[in-house]
Design an enzyme around this catalytic site. Structure first.
Site, PDB file in Angstrom:
ATOM      1  N   CYS A  70       0.860  -1.184   0.000  1.00  0.00           N
ATOM      2  CA  CYS A  70       0.000   0.000   0.000  1.00  0.00           C
ATOM      3  C   CYS A  70       0.900   1.239   0.000  1.00  0.00           C
ATOM      4  O   CYS A  70       1.712   1.408   0.920  1.00  0.00           O
ATOM      5  CB  CYS A  70      -0.859  -0.022   1.266  1.00  0.00           C
ATOM      6  SG  CYS A  70      -1.873   1.445   1.505  1.00  0.00           S
ATOM      7  N   CYS A 187      -0.705   3.954  -6.462  1.00  0.00           N
ATOM      8  CA  CYS A 187      -1.622   3.322  -5.505  1.00  0.00           C
ATOM      9  C   CYS A 187      -1.909   1.928  -6.047  1.00  0.00           C
ATOM     10  O   CYS A 187      -2.224   1.781  -7.243  1.00  0.00           O
ATOM     11  CB  CYS A 187      -2.920   4.126  -5.413  1.00  0.00           C
ATOM     12  SG  CYS A 187      -4.229   3.285  -4.493  1.00  0.00           S
TER      13      CYS A 187
HETATM   14  N1  DGL Z   1      -3.774   0.450  -1.944  1.00  0.00           N
HETATM   15  C1  DGL Z   1      -3.595   1.688  -1.230  1.00  0.00           C
HETATM   16  C2  DGL Z   1      -2.421   2.446  -1.856  1.00  0.00           C
HETATM   17  O1  DGL Z   1      -1.589   1.838  -2.504  1.00  0.00           O
HETATM   18  C3  DGL Z   1      -4.899   2.399  -1.173  1.00  0.00           C
HETATM   19  C4  DGL Z   1      -4.998   3.364  -0.072  1.00  0.00           C
HETATM   20  C5  DGL Z   1      -6.398   3.650   0.421  1.00  0.00           C
HETATM   21  O2  DGL Z   1      -6.961   2.804   1.117  1.00  0.00           O
HETATM   22  O3  DGL Z   1      -6.873   4.760   0.163  1.00  0.00           O
HETATM   23  O4  DGL Z   1      -2.260   3.629  -1.679  1.00  0.00           O
END
Ligand code: DGL
Length: 278
Positions: A70, A187
């Site tokens: 993440c 993301c």
């Molecule tokens: N998968 C997360 C990232 O890479 C998402 C973050 C979220 O929950 O907004 O930033």
């Protein structure tokens, strides 16, 4: 080895997918903090707390390393987590460096093209990304665009919906997309929409995600040899196999409900299709 991957939600499944491609012989636990997704609209204090709980949970499961799959949690929490826990913690970095290098190495025409980084508002406002850009964007060719709602569309499995299309159209509307030679997905949730970005950018605009770089870094840290050193994008992995072999948790609860596992299987099928899109 036993490896724990953690994300706020389903975005990290794209990193897990890459791990099965490059390091298929390891054992994987995947933790999605679904009680708190999306992180991208939360305060840094909240994210730090959730990340501590999630990584702590994986460590109790006996993992040898944790991958923070993440970008948002990485931006806020990776430094304090590394101070707190001793095991290797591998994290995400938006692929700005490979994107800039790609433009430099490509044709003369693409030298004048720009790089667009899309990410959550938290990732874009944090110091970590700013510092990375300062270091690698020598010619000031990198632009940033927040996508605050895309995580929500991914979580709802709205990959090709009219609502998602309209949202992307609205977000890209202020840009001259013709001038971008590279699009960086900052993301992990954004991997689900690779086919959709294609319709907004010129055909030769290249899409970069940080997944391969992260798993190669994991391999280096654990002295493991990735099987697919030539980056052969055509190799295929069955979603069924991934689901059978992975232990999934959502905010600390073991996932054994067939409907949820079927949901994850569908997501892996989608990610396998998106993986080859560049
Ligand atoms: N998968 C997360 C990232 O890479 C998402 C973050 C979220 O929950 O907004 O930033």
């Amino acid at each position: 080895m036993k490896i724990g991957l953690y994300d706020s939600g389903i975005g990290g499944l794209s990193v897990l997918q890459e791990a099965y491609h490059l390091l298929p012989d390891e054992e994987y636990i995947f933790y999605a903090d679904t009680d708190h997704v999306p992180y991208g609209l939360k305060t840094s204090e909240e994210i730090l707390q959730y990340a501590g709980e999630s990584v702590g949970f994986l460590i109790e499961k006996g993992v040898d390393a944790v991958v923070i799959a993440c970008n948002t949690a990485t931006s806020v929490a990776v430094k304090p987590l590394r101070e707190r826990f001793e095991l290797p913690i591998i994290s995400m970095e938006p692929a700005v460096k490979p994107a800039v290098e790609y433009l430099d190495a490509a044709s003369e025409e693409s030298e004048d093209k720009r790089v667009l980084v899309i990410a959550t508002p938290v990732t874009l406002r944090e110091e970590k990304l700013r510092r990375l850009i300062e270091r690698v964007d020598v010619r000031h060719r990198v632009d940033l665009l927040p996508m605050p709602r895309l995580v929500e569309f991914a979580e709802k499995e709205q990959f090709g919906s009219e609502e998602t299309k309209a949202y992307l159209k609205e977000r890209f509307a202020g840009l001259n997309t013709e001038k971008y030679g590279a699009l960086v997905l900052g993301c992990t949730h954004f991997n689900y929409f690779k086919d959709m970005y294609k319709s907004f950018f010129p055909e030769n605009t290249r899409i970069f995600d940080g997944n391969e770089g992260t798993i190669r870094q994991l391999a280096r840290r654990l002295s493991l040899s990735p099987v697919n050193n030539d980056g052969d994008m055509m190799e295929h992995i069955e979603a069924d196999d991934i689901v059978k072999r992975t232990e999934y948790y959502t905010s600390g609860r073991r996932v054994d409900n067939p409907e949820v596992l079927e949901h994850f299987r569908r997501l892996h099928v989608r990610l396998e299709d998106m993986r080859c899109l560049r």
